[in-house]
Design a protein around this motif. Structure first.
Motif, PDB file in Angstrom:
ATOM      1  N   TRP A   1       0.566   4.197  -2.660  1.00  0.00           N
ATOM      2  CA  TRP A   1       0.335   5.534  -2.102  1.00  0.00           C
ATOM      3  C   TRP A   1       1.359   6.524  -2.652  1.00  0.00           C
ATOM      4  O   TRP A   1       1.013   7.603  -3.120  1.00  0.00           O
TER       5      TRP A   1
ATOM      6  N   PHE B   1      -9.055   5.081   1.113  1.00  0.00           N
ATOM      7  CA  PHE B   1      -7.701   5.182   0.583  1.00  0.00           C
ATOM      8  C   PHE B   1      -7.676   6.048  -0.673  1.00  0.00           C
ATOM      9  O   PHE B   1      -6.732   6.823  -0.884  1.00  0.00           O
TER      10      PHE B   1
ATOM     11  N   ARG C   1       0.826  -1.207   0.000  1.00  0.00           N
ATOM     12  CA  ARG C   1       0.000   0.000   0.000  1.00  0.00           C
ATOM     13  C   ARG C   1       0.866   1.266   0.000  1.00  0.00           C
ATOM     14  O   ARG C   1       0.508   2.266  -0.627  1.00  0.00           O
ATOM     15  N   SER C   2       2.008   1.222   0.678  1.00  0.00           N
ATOM     16  CA  SER C   2       2.916   2.376   0.707  1.00  0.00           C
ATOM     17  C   SER C   2       3.450   2.691  -0.688  1.00  0.00           C
ATOM     18  O   SER C   2       3.597   3.860  -1.055  1.00  0.00           O
TER      19      SER C   2
ATOM     20  N   ILE D   1      -0.242   2.435   5.928  1.00  0.00           N
ATOM     21  CA  ILE D   1       0.998   2.382   5.177  1.00  0.00           C
ATOM     22  C   ILE D   1       2.111   2.134   6.191  1.00  0.00           C
ATOM     23  O   ILE D   1       1.840   2.022   7.396  1.00  0.00           O
TER      24      ILE D   1
ATOM     25  N   THR E   1      -6.141   0.843   5.514  1.00  0.00           N
ATOM     26  CA  THR E   1      -5.503   2.019   4.916  1.00  0.00           C
ATOM     27  C   THR E   1      -4.125   2.280   5.528  1.00  0.00           C
ATOM     28  O   THR E   1      -3.556   3.350   5.326  1.00  0.00           O
TER      29      THR E   1
ATOM     30  N   ILE F   1      -5.563   9.559  -1.139  1.00  0.00           N
ATOM     31  CA  ILE F   1      -4.652   9.830  -2.262  1.00  0.00           C
ATOM     32  C   ILE F   1      -4.965  11.187  -2.880  1.00  0.00           C
ATOM     33  O   ILE F   1      -4.052  11.985  -3.160  1.00  0.00           O
TER      34      ILE F   1
END
Length: 286
Positions: free
Chosen positions: A67, A150, A63-64, A239, A237, A154
């Motif tokens: 992102w 999420f 996810r990081s 990170i 969500t 963003i």
């Protein structure tokens, strides 16, 4: 030799500020640490095994990356367009520049608190505005679903990153020599041709700066996600930076937290070194 002597104290201080914390991270990551912060004996890389086997870490790491890619990519595209517009001469340009830069002077945490209020499912201004415009029929709970939350994060990340990146691009555009454009237009070059052959190549150093700095800032960005959802719902969500905060201060796993911190540092260092090397190689080949 004399200039080196002048900057030597600063280099020593910088090395101490950087090297000492990294050394402490390495030491802590290899040892068992109690919940109260007492560092004990070596634990044969048990902290590393615990982190890499944790599915929440794996999900947060993936996810990081998304992102960072999406926020930085969206920021660069939006900021480039805004900078090109603000670089043109028009009435009210100075005011427009101030308006664009103004959010940069406000604390990111404060901006996120305002966004959290706006995204409230019952009393949020965003729902009210969209209902007035006829876009939605009823209130939407924006932060209740992981995928929706999420996506919203963003978009917020892009919005709050635009002022800084626009400033970098405007600085670059204002430094470009105008006689090159005049000569190109005299040769019959179109605006698009001037942009492609003059603006883009000469703006490359500023783009490189924007990419490296934005990746570092966005990858380590904590307030947006923590204030909006604290990594929820159900860690969907999170990170790496919020995952790190949880295992360090919520669960007291300081050894594992040191591992995550070390991995994040190595990743960013490797990215910056690799990217700058590729950029230098391209410049040398050109």
């Amino acid at each position: 030799m004399v200039p080196v002597l002048f900057i030597l104290p600063g280099l020593i201080l910088s090395a101490f500020i950087i090297i000492y914390p990294v050394w402490e991270l390495i030491q802590t990551s290899l040892r068992k640490v109690t919940r109260f912060g007492k560092v004990t004996k070596l634990n044969d890389f048990a902290n590393f095994e615990a982190v890499f086997s944790d599915t929440l870490f794996q999900e947060a790491a993936i996810r990081s990356v998304w992102w960072t890619l999406l926020v930085v990519g969206g920021t660069l595209i939006c900021a480039a367009g805004i900078a090109l517009i603000l670089n043109e001469k028009f009435h009210g340009r100075a005011i427009a520049r101030v308006i664009i830069m103004l959010p940069w002077s406000v604390s990111l945490s404060l901006l996120t608190v305002v966004w959290r209020w706006a995204l409230n499912g019952e009393t949020g201004y965003l729902n009210h505005l969209l209902e007035q415009l006829g876009i939605i029929d009823g209130p939407v709970v924006w932060l209740a679903s992981g995928s929706t939350a999420f996506t919203v994060m963003i978009l917020i990340g892009i919005i709050v990153s635009i002022p800084f990146t626009t400033t970098i691009f405007l600085g670059g555009l204002s430094s470009l020599p105008g006689d090159l454009y005049e000569a190109a237009r005299m040769e019959g070059a179109s605006h698009w041709h001037c942009f492609k052959t003059i603006t883009v190549p000469m703006m490359q150093p500023y783009v490189n700066i924007a990419i490296v700095l934005n990746v570092i800032y966005v990858f380590n960005s904590f307030p947006i996600i923590w204030i909006l959802t604290e990594g929820g719902p159900a860690n969907s969500t999170d990170i790496l930076v919020t995952y790190l905060y949880k295992i360090a201060f919520k669960y007291g796993k300081l050894g594992e937290a040191s591992v995550v911190s070390l991995l994040m540092f190595v990743f960013l260092l490797a990215f910056a070194a690799l990217y700058l090397r590729l950029v230098s190689k391209d410049a040398a080949n050109a």
